[in-house]
Design an enzyme around this catalytic site. Structure first.
Site, PDB file in Angstrom:
ATOM      1  N   TYR A  86       0.832  -1.205   0.000  1.00  0.00           N
ATOM      2  CA  TYR A  86       0.000   0.000   0.000  1.00  0.00           C
ATOM      3  C   TYR A  86       0.867   1.257   0.000  1.00  0.00           C
ATOM      4  O   TYR A  86       0.656   2.181  -0.786  1.00  0.00           O
ATOM      5  CB  TYR A  86      -0.904  -0.033   1.230  1.00  0.00           C
ATOM      6  CG  TYR A  86      -1.743   1.197   1.466  1.00  0.00           C
ATOM      7  CD1 TYR A  86      -2.929   1.397   0.759  1.00  0.00           C
ATOM      8  CD2 TYR A  86      -1.381   2.142   2.421  1.00  0.00           C
ATOM      9  CE1 TYR A  86      -3.713   2.511   0.993  1.00  0.00           C
ATOM     10  CE2 TYR A  86      -2.165   3.259   2.662  1.00  0.00           C
ATOM     11  CZ  TYR A  86      -3.321   3.443   1.949  1.00  0.00           C
ATOM     12  OH  TYR A  86      -4.101   4.546   2.169  1.00  0.00           O
ATOM     13  N   LYS A 124       1.327   4.177  -2.924  1.00  0.00           N
ATOM     14  CA  LYS A 124       1.131   5.594  -2.634  1.00  0.00           C
ATOM     15  C   LYS A 124       2.365   6.405  -3.010  1.00  0.00           C
ATOM     16  O   LYS A 124       2.263   7.515  -3.552  1.00  0.00           O
ATOM     17  CB  LYS A 124       0.803   5.773  -1.147  1.00  0.00           C
ATOM     18  CG  LYS A 124      -0.550   5.252  -0.724  1.00  0.00           C
ATOM     19  CD  LYS A 124      -1.658   6.190  -1.140  1.00  0.00           C
ATOM     20  CE  LYS A 124      -3.002   5.781  -0.563  1.00  0.00           C
ATOM     21  NZ  LYS A 124      -4.049   6.775  -0.796  1.00  0.00           N
TER      22      LYS A 124
END
Length: 215
Positions: A166, A170
């Protein structure tokens, strides 16, 4: 001015929706503001469960559910609708645990879904003759209480070393937004929320402080 909030039904999005719609005008630069005439709230849920009813009842507001990776759906949501400017606030994401469990879905939503939105904003910017504001809300998952961070201070650049998929997705988006902005494709901003995870057993060990918005 048309404002679009992607991921409006989450913890941050629901509160932001209320704060935003309390305004008649919004700044699009430090010295310029415009009347807020349309607000589109977007989430994947068929019904909006967390945004206050007063916000949803505002005549300027429309709630739309759909798929972040659906180009046709997103182009309709992000279209100017007669407005001269469109500002997009991107909060939608597949969060950390889910992205770890399903790498492909995390990549689809967090990386390719974001690229889909950025490309549409880029196209709209070209049509309107000016870079449209795209504010991407990122998350820094490196500030955890672990052995490495006890000996290595966390800095603004630590996000590049995220220990989870994740965070890597990002970080990729942050770099691409910088480049899209440099090229004049859009007017990109990144607001990074740092997930500070404290020593196990401590109360209130997880918090999400705002660390500011930068360009």
């Amino acid at each position: 001015l048309k404002l679009v909030i992607l991921g409006c039904d989450g913890l941050v999005g629901a509160r932001l929706s209320g704060l935003i719609t309390a305004n008649e005008k919004l700044h699009i630069s430090p010295s310029e503001e415009m009347a807020l005439t349309k607000v589109v709230l977007f989430d994947r849920n068929p019904t909006c469960n967390n945004v206050e009813k007063a916000v949803l009842d505002d005549p300027r507001v429309e709630y739309v559910s759909g798929d972040l990776t659906d180009g046709v759906c997103m182009r309709k949501i992000l279209s100017p609708d007669g407005c001269t400017r469109v500002t997009t606030i991107h909060l939608a994401a597949l969060l950390s645990g889910y992205s770890e469990d399903d790498f492909d879905l995390g990549m689809k939503v967090n990386l390719f879904g974001t690229l889909n939105v950025m490309e549409i904003v880029r196209s709209i910017s070209k049509d309107l003759g000016a870079p449209q504001i795209y504010c991407y809300v990122s998350t820094d998952y490196v500030a955890c209480f672990n052995e490495y961070n006890q000996t290595h201070p966390v800095t603004e650049e630590s996000f590049r070393l995220s220990p989870v998929s994740y965070g890597c997705q990002k970080a990729c988006n942050e770099l691409l937004i910088s480049d899209y902005t440099r090229k004049g494709f859009l007017d990109g901003r990144v607001g990074r929320l740092s997930a500070v995870i404290g020593r196990p057993g401590f109360s209130n060990s997880i918090s999400y402080p705002y660390t500011g918005i930068f360009t």
